[in-house]
Enzyme design. Structure first.
Site, PDB file in Angstrom:
ATOM      1  N   CYS A  73       0.808  -1.233   0.000  1.00 10.78           N
ATOM      2  CA  CYS A  73       0.000   0.000   0.000  1.00 10.78           C
ATOM      3  C   CYS A  73       0.839   1.279   0.000  1.00 10.78           C
ATOM      4  CB  CYS A  73      -0.968   0.000   1.174  1.00 10.78           C
ATOM      5  SG  CYS A  73      -2.157  -1.339   1.032  1.00 10.78           S
ATOM      6  N   HIS A 107      -2.127   3.229  -5.731  1.00  8.49           N
ATOM      7  CA  HIS A 107      -3.173   2.314  -6.174  1.00  8.49           C
ATOM      8  C   HIS A 107      -4.514   3.020  -5.982  1.00  8.49           C
ATOM      9  CE1 HIS A 107      -2.842   1.760  -1.814  1.00  8.49           C
ATOM     10  NE2 HIS A 107      -4.121   1.433  -1.840  1.00  8.49           N
ATOM     11  N   HIS A 124      -9.033   2.790  -5.311  1.00 12.99           N
ATOM     12  CA  HIS A 124     -10.181   2.046  -4.799  1.00 12.99           C
ATOM     13  C   HIS A 124     -11.466   2.685  -5.316  1.00 12.99           C
ATOM     14  CE1 HIS A 124      -7.856  -0.257  -1.890  1.00 12.99           C
ATOM     15  NE2 HIS A 124      -7.269   0.864  -1.497  1.00 12.99           N
ATOM     16  N   HIS A 161     -12.056  10.845  -8.286  1.00 12.79           N
ATOM     17  CA  HIS A 161     -10.924  10.868  -9.218  1.00 12.79           C
ATOM     18  C   HIS A 161      -9.789  11.768  -8.731  1.00 12.79           C
ATOM     19  CE1 HIS A 161     -13.747   8.676 -11.650  1.00 12.79           C
ATOM     20  NE2 HIS A 161     -12.750   8.327 -12.439  1.00 12.79           N
ATOM     21  N   GLU A 184     -13.735   0.276   1.577  1.00 15.73           N
ATOM     22  CA  GLU A 184     -12.568   0.498   0.716  1.00 15.73           C
ATOM     23  C   GLU A 184     -12.461  -0.592  -0.357  1.00 15.73           C
ATOM     24  OE1 GLU A 184      -8.342   2.004   1.771  1.00 15.73           O
ATOM     25  OE2 GLU A 184      -8.618   0.045   2.669  1.00 15.73           O
TER      26      GLU A 184
HETATM   27  N1  LIG Z   1      -7.051  -0.670   9.107  1.00 14.25           N
HETATM   28  C1  LIG Z   1      -6.760  -0.444   7.808  1.00 14.25           C
HETATM   29  N2  LIG Z   1      -6.140  -1.409   7.109  1.00 14.25           N
HETATM   30  C2  LIG Z   1      -5.845  -1.197   5.827  1.00 14.25           C
HETATM   31  C3  LIG Z   1      -6.174   0.017   5.219  1.00 14.25           C
HETATM   32  C4  LIG Z   1      -6.817   1.030   5.975  1.00 14.25           C
HETATM   33  O1  LIG Z   1      -7.124   2.135   5.488  1.00 14.25           O
HETATM   34  N3  LIG Z   1      -7.095   0.759   7.257  1.00 14.25           N
HETATM   35  N4  LIG Z   1      -5.885   0.202   3.914  1.00 14.25           N
HETATM   36  C5  LIG Z   1      -5.297  -0.715   3.184  1.00 14.25           C
HETATM   37  C6  LIG Z   1      -5.004  -0.403   1.755  1.00 14.25           C
HETATM   38  O2  LIG Z   1      -5.704   0.719   1.328  1.00 14.25           O
HETATM   39  C7  LIG Z   1      -5.193  -1.536   0.766  1.00 14.25           C
HETATM   40  O3  LIG Z   1      -5.032  -1.007  -0.548  1.00 14.25           O
HETATM   41  C8  LIG Z   1      -6.532  -2.234   0.848  1.00 14.25           C
HETATM   42  O4  LIG Z   1      -6.590  -3.236  -0.157  1.00 14.25           O
HETATM   43  P1  LIG Z   1      -6.365  -4.778   0.152  1.00 14.25           P
HETATM   44  O5  LIG Z   1      -5.323  -4.961   1.207  1.00 14.25           O
HETATM   45  O6  LIG Z   1      -6.150  -5.453  -1.145  1.00 14.25           O
HETATM   46  O7  LIG Z   1      -7.763  -5.088   0.782  1.00 14.25           O
HETATM   47  P2  LIG Z   1      -8.579  -6.422   0.754  1.00 14.25           P
HETATM   48  O8  LIG Z   1      -9.829  -6.225   1.552  1.00 14.25           O
HETATM   49  O9  LIG Z   1      -8.780  -6.846  -0.664  1.00 14.25           O
HETATM   50  O10 LIG Z   1      -7.597  -7.342   1.545  1.00 14.25           O
HETATM   51  P3  LIG Z   1      -7.142  -8.858   1.424  1.00 14.25           P
HETATM   52  O11 LIG Z   1      -7.433  -9.383   2.783  1.00 14.25           O
HETATM   53  O12 LIG Z   1      -5.681  -8.752   1.156  1.00 14.25           O
HETATM   54  O13 LIG Z   1      -7.944  -9.491   0.337  1.00 14.25           O
HETATM   55  C9  LIG Z   1      -4.836  -1.994   3.749  1.00 14.25           C
HETATM   56  N5  LIG Z   1      -5.206  -2.155   5.109  1.00 14.25           N
HETATM   57 ZN    ZN Z   2      -5.631   1.261  -0.459  1.00  9.98          ZN
END
Ligand SMILES: Nc1nc2c(c(=O)[nH]1)N=C([C@H](O)[C@H](O)COP(=O)(O)OP(=O)(O)OP(=O)(O)O)CN2
Ligand code: ZN
Length: 121
Positions: free
Chosen positions: A26, A30, A32, A70, A109
């Site tokens: 992260c 990237h 969302h 955006h 997210e």
């Molecule tokens: N407590 C938080 N944890 C995470 C945040 C956040 O804002 N607060 N943000 C992120 C990242 O933005 C990340 O891009 C999220 O995407 P991802 O990790 O792919 O999320 P998923 O739900 O798809 O997770 P998986 O469990 O890996 O599938 C990360 N964490």
């Molecule tokens: Zn993210």
């Protein structure tokens, strides 16, 4: 009678999370498709039959969504570290003065990850 009304919004935005270790995925830019749920609670006006017009929520959200959609979130004042926790708190500060009874903000997210914030700073 008391009730909660909830309105949903969506926006797309890019981000990086700059406080994470450099090998965390992260820290790379990237994006969302965010979904935001705004909940207000109050007494139902017996003459009209609603807490207040949920269009008020849309009106309050419009300029905020115009700024967020955006965008690169990190460039927005107050969102330099745009975790969903900090995004929810940022939104709360903007909405609370305009929306009586603001009770909860949920930011999705990803389809499986969201933050629920109830104004507890
Ligand atoms: N407590 C938080 N944890 C995470 C945040 C956040 O804002 N607060 N943000 C992120 C990242 O933005 C990340 O891009 C999220 O995407 P991802 O990790 O792919 O999320 P998923 O739900 O798809 O997770 P998986 O469990 O890996 O599938 C990360 N964490
Ligand atoms: Zn993210």
């Amino acid at each position: 009678m008391r009730a909660r009304i909830i309105k949903d919004f969506r926006f797309e935005a890019a981000q990086t999370l700059p406080t994470l270790p450099s090998d965390h995925k992260c820290t790379k830019m990237h994006g969302h498709s965010f979904k935001v749920e705004i909940t207000v609670e109050g007494e139902v006006d017996p003459k009209i039959g609603w807490v207040y017009d949920h269009a008020e929520i849309s009106r309050a959200m419009k300029p905020i969504l115009d700024r967020l959609d955006h965008s690169y979130l990190n460039e927005i004042e107050g969102l330099e570290n745009p975790t969903i926790e900090y995004m929810a708190a940022w939104l709360w500060k903007k909405l609370a003065p305009q929306l009586p009874g603001l009770a909860e903000i949920t930011i999705h997210e990803t389809p499986s990850a969201r933050c629920v914030f109830r104004g507890e700073f």
